[in-house]
Design a protein around this motif. Structure first.
Motif, PDB file in Angstrom:
ATOM      1  N   GLN A 108      17.241  37.502   3.787  1.00 30.71           N
ATOM      2  CA  GLN A 108      18.515  38.232   3.786  1.00 30.71           C
ATOM      3  C   GLN A 108      19.682  37.277   3.542  1.00 30.71           C
ATOM      4  O   GLN A 108      20.598  37.568   2.764  1.00 30.71           O
ATOM      5  CB  GLN A 108      18.723  38.944   5.129  1.00 30.71           C
ATOM      6  N   HIS A 109      19.649  36.146   4.223  1.00 30.92           N
ATOM      7  CA  HIS A 109      20.710  35.154   4.081  1.00 30.92           C
ATOM      8  C   HIS A 109      20.762  34.628   2.647  1.00 30.92           C
ATOM      9  O   HIS A 109      21.855  34.489   2.067  1.00 30.92           O
ATOM     10  CB  HIS A 109      20.463  34.005   5.060  1.00 30.92           C
ATOM     11  N   ALA A 110      19.610  34.364   2.086  1.00 28.94           N
ATOM     12  CA  ALA A 110      19.539  33.797   0.733  1.00 28.94           C
ATOM     13  C   ALA A 110      20.066  34.758  -0.328  1.00 28.94           C
ATOM     14  O   ALA A 110      20.677  34.325  -1.312  1.00 28.94           O
ATOM     15  CB  ALA A 110      18.098  33.400   0.411  1.00 28.94           C
ATOM     16  N   VAL A 111      19.829  36.051  -0.127  1.00 22.38           N
ATOM     17  CA  VAL A 111      20.261  37.045  -1.130  1.00 22.38           C
ATOM     18  C   VAL A 111      21.610  37.663  -0.767  1.00 22.38           C
ATOM     19  O   VAL A 111      22.058  38.602  -1.432  1.00 22.38           O
ATOM     20  CB  VAL A 111      19.193  38.156  -1.304  1.00 22.38           C
ATOM     21  N   ALA A 112      22.255  37.138   0.281  1.00 22.73           N
ATOM     22  CA  ALA A 112      23.557  37.636   0.728  1.00 22.73           C
ATOM     23  C   ALA A 112      23.511  39.133   1.027  1.00 22.73           C
ATOM     24  O   ALA A 112      24.337  39.909   0.534  1.00 22.73           O
ATOM     25  CB  ALA A 112      24.640  37.330  -0.305  1.00 22.73           C
ATOM     26  N   TYR A 113      22.533  39.522   1.832  1.00 20.13           N
ATOM     27  CA  TYR A 113      22.389  40.918   2.241  1.00 20.13           C
ATOM     28  C   TYR A 113      23.674  41.351   2.943  1.00 20.13           C
ATOM     29  O   TYR A 113      24.099  40.736   3.928  1.00 20.13           O
ATOM     30  CB  TYR A 113      21.181  41.032   3.172  1.00 20.13           C
ATOM     31  N   THR A 114      24.305  42.405   2.446  1.00 14.53           N
ATOM     32  CA  THR A 114      25.662  42.773   2.866  1.00 14.53           C
ATOM     33  C   THR A 114      25.826  42.963   4.381  1.00 14.53           C
ATOM     34  O   THR A 114      26.751  42.401   4.980  1.00 14.53           O
ATOM     35  CB  THR A 114      26.133  44.024   2.111  1.00 14.53           C
ATOM     36  N   PRO A 115      24.971  43.758   5.053  1.00 16.16           N
ATOM     37  CA  PRO A 115      25.152  43.907   6.503  1.00 16.16           C
ATOM     38  C   PRO A 115      25.067  42.574   7.264  1.00 16.16           C
ATOM     39  O   PRO A 115      25.786  42.380   8.251  1.00 16.16           O
ATOM     40  CB  PRO A 115      24.013  44.853   6.909  1.00 16.16           C
ATOM     41  N   LEU A 116      24.219  41.665   6.783  1.00 18.56           N
ATOM     42  CA  LEU A 116      24.120  40.362   7.445  1.00 18.56           C
ATOM     43  C   LEU A 116      25.402  39.561   7.243  1.00 18.56           C
ATOM     44  O   LEU A 116      25.894  38.912   8.176  1.00 18.56           O
ATOM     45  CB  LEU A 116      22.926  39.574   6.891  1.00 18.56           C
ATOM     46  N   THR A 117      25.955  39.623   6.035  1.00 18.79           N
ATOM     47  CA  THR A 117      27.215  38.929   5.755  1.00 18.79           C
ATOM     48  C   THR A 117      28.339  39.469   6.638  1.00 18.79           C
ATOM     49  O   THR A 117      29.129  38.704   7.196  1.00 18.79           O
ATOM     50  CB  THR A 117      27.593  39.102   4.273  1.00 18.79           C
ATOM     51  N   ILE A 118      28.392  40.793   6.775  1.00 15.54           N
ATOM     52  CA  ILE A 118      29.401  41.421   7.641  1.00 15.54           C
ATOM     53  C   ILE A 118      29.186  40.984   9.092  1.00 15.54           C
ATOM     54  O   ILE A 118      30.145  40.669   9.810  1.00 15.54           O
ATOM     55  CB  ILE A 118      29.340  42.947   7.515  1.00 15.54           C
ATOM     56  N   ARG A 119      27.931  40.978   9.507  1.00 14.81           N
ATOM     57  CA  ARG A 119      27.606  40.587  10.889  1.00 14.81           C
ATOM     58  C   ARG A 119      28.070  39.167  11.182  1.00 14.81           C
ATOM     59  O   ARG A 119      28.650  38.898  12.230  1.00 14.81           O
ATOM     60  CB  ARG A 119      26.096  40.711  11.094  1.00 14.81           C
ATOM     61  N   HIS A 120      27.814  38.251  10.251  1.00 20.73           N
ATOM     62  CA  HIS A 120      28.237  36.868  10.452  1.00 20.73           C
ATOM     63  C   HIS A 120      29.758  36.758  10.530  1.00 20.73           C
ATOM     64  O   HIS A 120      30.293  35.987  11.338  1.00 20.73           O
ATOM     65  CB  HIS A 120      27.720  35.984   9.302  1.00 20.73           C
ATOM     66  N   SER A 121      30.450  37.529   9.705  1.00 22.55           N
ATOM     67  CA  SER A 121      31.922  37.470   9.712  1.00 22.55           C
ATOM     68  C   SER A 121      32.497  38.051  11.003  1.00 22.55           C
ATOM     69  O   SER A 121      33.580  37.658  11.442  1.00 22.55           O
ATOM     70  CB  SER A 121      32.487  38.203   8.493  1.00 22.55           C
ATOM     71  N   LEU A 122      31.789  38.982  11.602  1.00 18.87           N
ATOM     72  CA  LEU A 122      32.253  39.620  12.837  1.00 18.87           C
ATOM     73  C   LEU A 122      31.972  38.783  14.085  1.00 18.87           C
ATOM     74  O   LEU A 122      32.575  39.015  15.134  1.00 18.87           O
ATOM     75  CB  LEU A 122      31.581  40.984  13.018  1.00 18.87           C
ATOM     76  N   PHE A 123      31.074  37.837  13.974  1.00 16.78           N
ATOM     77  CA  PHE A 123      30.580  37.143  15.168  1.00 16.78           C
ATOM     78  C   PHE A 123      31.686  36.507  16.022  1.00 16.78           C
ATOM     79  O   PHE A 123      31.697  36.695  17.247  1.00 16.78           O
ATOM     80  CB  PHE A 123      29.537  36.087  14.806  1.00 16.78           C
ATOM     81  N   PRO A 124      32.638  35.744  15.446  1.00 13.20           N
ATOM     82  CA  PRO A 124      33.662  35.125  16.314  1.00 13.20           C
ATOM     83  C   PRO A 124      34.459  36.159  17.109  1.00 13.20           C
ATOM     84  O   PRO A 124      34.653  36.003  18.319  1.00 13.20           O
ATOM     85  CB  PRO A 124      34.556  34.376  15.311  1.00 13.20           C
ATOM     86  N   ALA A 125      34.927  37.212  16.427  1.00  5.21           N
ATOM     87  CA  ALA A 125      35.709  38.245  17.116  1.00  5.21           C
ATOM     88  C   ALA A 125      34.846  39.007  18.112  1.00  5.21           C
ATOM     89  O   ALA A 125      35.302  39.351  19.214  1.00  5.21           O
ATOM     90  CB  ALA A 125      36.308  39.210  16.096  1.00  5.21           C
ATOM     91  N   ALA A 126      33.586  39.271  17.734  1.00  3.60           N
ATOM     92  CA  ALA A 126      32.684  40.007  18.620  1.00  3.60           C
ATOM     93  C   ALA A 126      32.360  39.198  19.865  1.00  3.60           C
ATOM     94  O   ALA A 126      32.305  39.743  20.976  1.00  3.60           O
ATOM     95  CB  ALA A 126      31.401  40.355  17.871  1.00  3.60           C
ATOM     96  N   ASN A 127      32.152  37.910  19.705  1.00  5.12           N
ATOM     97  CA  ASN A 127      31.853  37.039  20.841  1.00  5.12           C
ATOM     98  C   ASN A 127      33.034  36.991  21.809  1.00  5.12           C
ATOM     99  O   ASN A 127      32.871  37.093  23.033  1.00  5.12           O
ATOM    100  CB  ASN A 127      31.530  35.630  20.338  1.00  5.12           C
ATOM    101  N   PHE A 128      34.239  36.863  21.259  1.00  8.30           N
ATOM    102  CA  PHE A 128      35.454  36.858  22.073  1.00  8.30           C
ATOM    103  C   PHE A 128      35.641  38.203  22.766  1.00  8.30           C
ATOM    104  O   PHE A 128      35.926  38.277  23.960  1.00  8.30           O
ATOM    105  CB  PHE A 128      36.658  36.541  21.175  1.00  8.30           C
ATOM    106  N   GLY A 129      35.463  39.280  22.000  1.00  7.57           N
ATOM    107  CA  GLY A 129      35.664  40.622  22.544  1.00  7.57           C
ATOM    108  C   GLY A 129      34.651  41.007  23.596  1.00  7.57           C
ATOM    109  O   GLY A 129      34.984  41.683  24.575  1.00  7.57           O
ATOM    110  N   SER A 130      33.400  40.573  23.416  1.00  8.83           N
ATOM    111  CA  SER A 130      32.361  40.920  24.393  1.00  8.83           C
ATOM    112  C   SER A 130      32.599  40.233  25.733  1.00  8.83           C
ATOM    113  O   SER A 130      32.221  40.751  26.784  1.00  8.83           O
ATOM    114  CB  SER A 130      30.981  40.542  23.845  1.00  8.83           C
ATOM    115  N   GLN A 131      33.224  39.053  25.705  1.00  7.18           N
ATOM    116  CA  GLN A 131      33.482  38.318  26.943  1.00  7.18           C
ATOM    117  C   GLN A 131      34.735  38.803  27.671  1.00  7.18           C
ATOM    118  O   GLN A 131      34.774  38.827  28.903  1.00  7.18           O
ATOM    119  CB  GLN A 131      33.620  36.821  26.630  1.00  7.18           C
TER     120      GLN A 131
END
Length: 231
Positions: A108-131
């Motif tokens: 998925q990472h190698a082919v730039a699978y769209t949901p995975l790309t979105i998930r990676h971009s969301l991670f910093p905000a999601a990590n902050f928001g979850s805490q």
């Protein structure tokens, strides 16, 4: 007015928390069941992961053994598939299913699978928001009776909820890729594919449960804000 420390909205979350316990039990029991069932062709999890990556031309992705149980994962930063010892060295149906699933994330990472790309971009905000999102909202509701704090918590926690929702297609796709890879690569016999699907479906339940709990908490926060607005 509400009694101190009393949160009447918690009842929304309880059924989904119970479902989370069920999902955790299901994945552990299913994994352990098929961990004792050896695959006929004798491959280890590490062997099929490395072979799949080689066939896909992803020779820059490493496969490593890691400690712990059921903590198998793909690390996109270092491009590493990390497999627990029972998956890395294992020759069982469960081991091969999990290894193929995590290798699916590397693809998925190698082919730039769209949901995975979105998930990676969301991670910093999601990590902050979850805490911080949930504590800010709950403290704002219980101690300060502040609709503003609750709404701030909703915004922060919303990023974590979106992350959990986007995770679902990422995990489902990795599992479907895993089954196709195991089938087309000839790593499993045809009658071994069905139990492998059971292992991956049980694992997927944990992500479904996590998403449902997050959505339930978000609904709680929205109800809290509504209660304070009505006062």
């Amino acid at each position: 007015m509400f009694f101190p420390f009393y949160d009447p909205t918690m009842i929304i979350v309880i059924p989904f928390v119970l479902f989370t316990f069920y999902a955790q039990f299901k994945v552990k029991s299913t994994f352990n069941k098929y961990l004792d069932v050896s695959a006929n062709k004798g491959y280890t999890g590490a062997e099929i992961s490395k072979d799949i990556l080689k066939r896909k031309g992803l020779e820059d992705v490493r496969v490593e053994q890691t400690s712990g149980k059921l903590n198998d994962h793909y690390d996109p930063k270092s491009k590493t598939v990390r497999l627990s010892s029972e998956v890395y060295q294992g020759r069982s149906i469960a081991s091969l299913g999990v290894a193929a699933h995590e290798t699916g994330h590397a693809i998925q990472h190698a082919v730039a699978y769209t949901p995975l790309t979105i998930r990676h971009s969301l991670f910093p905000a999601a990590n902050f928001g979850s805490q911080l999102g949930l504590p800010i909202a709950v403290f704002g509701f219980i101690f300060f009776k502040s609709a503003l704090l609750v709404k701030l918590g909703i915004i922060l926690f919303g990023a974590a909820v979106l992350f959990q929702i986007v995770t679902l297609p990422v995990e489902f796709n990795a599992s479907s890729r895993a089954i196709r890879l195991l089938k087309t690569g000839g790593y499993l016999a045809s009658d071994e594919l069905k139990p492998t699907k059971k292992v991956l479906k049980a694992a997927a339940l944990t992500y479904v449960a996590a998403a449902l709990v997050s959505v339930a908490h978000l609904l709680r926060l929205i109800m809290m804000a509504g209660m304070l607005d009505d006062d």
